[in-house]
Design a protein around this motif. Structure first.
Motif, PDB file in Angstrom:
ATOM      1  N   GLN A 134      30.906  17.618 -19.328  1.00 19.84           N
ATOM      2  CA  GLN A 134      30.426  18.851 -18.693  1.00 19.84           C
ATOM      3  C   GLN A 134      31.507  19.938 -18.688  1.00 19.84           C
ATOM      4  N   HIS A 181      22.284  23.254 -17.436  1.00 20.93           N
ATOM      5  CA  HIS A 181      21.013  22.758 -16.895  1.00 20.93           C
ATOM      6  C   HIS A 181      20.980  21.231 -16.959  1.00 20.93           C
ATOM      7  N   PRO A 182      20.641  20.576 -15.858  1.00 17.97           N
ATOM      8  CA  PRO A 182      20.673  19.101 -15.813  1.00 17.97           C
ATOM      9  C   PRO A 182      19.678  18.423 -16.760  1.00 17.97           C
ATOM     10  N   LYS A 183      18.634  19.109 -17.194  1.00 24.47           N
ATOM     11  CA  LYS A 183      17.654  18.479 -18.081  1.00 24.47           C
ATOM     12  C   LYS A 183      18.057  18.541 -19.551  1.00 24.47           C
ATOM     13  N   MET A 184      19.110  19.291 -19.863  1.00 26.39           N
ATOM     14  CA  MET A 184      19.574  19.375 -21.250  1.00 26.39           C
ATOM     15  C   MET A 184      20.412  18.140 -21.578  1.00 26.39           C
ATOM     16  N   SER A 185      20.101  17.501 -22.698  1.00 25.79           N
ATOM     17  CA  SER A 185      20.910  16.349 -23.131  1.00 25.79           C
ATOM     18  C   SER A 185      22.187  16.855 -23.795  1.00 25.79           C
ATOM     19  N   GLU A 220      21.462  18.149 -27.242  1.00 21.39           N
ATOM     20  CA  GLU A 220      20.834  19.472 -27.236  1.00 21.39           C
ATOM     21  C   GLU A 220      21.866  20.568 -26.968  1.00 21.39           C
TER      22      GLU A 220
END
Length: 176
Positions: free
Chosen positions: A83, A50-54, A57
């Motif tokens: 990634q 997911h792109p919003k996960m740092s 995280e």
């Protein structure tokens, strides 16, 4: 060879080098196994991609609980940054293969029609150890479809001593 295996290879080799240098091959094997299992879960897979996960995280999600080797945590951070977390199952498998080679261990899967007793398994272990000139670790499984006998798979070779296998070979010989 799959693209995932090609991408995973340098990470597996790097992890192996760090773990070997620190004398922590068994520990890293366990850490990678845990993280690979965690990363392969469908819910985790959605989150780690997911792109919003740092990155932090993602590492926190995949890292084993408790105190973890700082080098391992940094390894996970590199995977997250690049990634490559989805490659953890392939990385863990390659790491274990490198470890087995380093420790001169052959892993064999013995699948039999019925559960085998320890004496039978020890006989198989001894024969394989003589054949390969290495220590042998056996895993076992039961498959009643074999009818009788067993199939031994070392990854390098398969010995099919099952009745099902013999019937198939006889059927093939008759058909020709």
């Amino acid at each position: 060879m799959s693209n995932a295996m090609t991408l995973a290879r340098p990470y597996a080799r790097a992890a192996f080098a760090v773990a070997r240098q620190g004398g922590r091959l068994p520990a890293w094997s366990a850490l990678l196994g845990f993280s690979a299992m965690a990363a392969s879960q469908p819910q985790a897979m959605r989150l780690i991609t997911h792109p919003k996960m740092s990155d932090a995280e993602v590492v926190a999600l995949i890292a084993p609980p408790g105190e973890v080797d700082p080098n391992f945590r940094e390894f996970l951070a590199v995977l997250a940054r690049n990634q490559r977390m989805t490659l953890l199952p392939e990385i863990a498998a390659m790491f274990d293969a490198l470890r087995a080679e380093e420790e001169r261990v052959v892993k064999a899967m013995v699948t039999s029609a019925a559960p085998m007793d320890q004496g039978e398994l020890e006989s198989i272990r001894t024969a394989l150890s003589r054949r390969f000139g290495r220590e042998v670790e056996l895993q076992t499984a039961v498959d009643p479809d074999l009818i009788g006998g067993a199939v031994i798979d070392t990854g390098e070779m398969v010995i099919d001593g099952s009745i099902r296998g013999k019937l198939r070979r006889m059927e093939g010989a008759i058909a020709h």
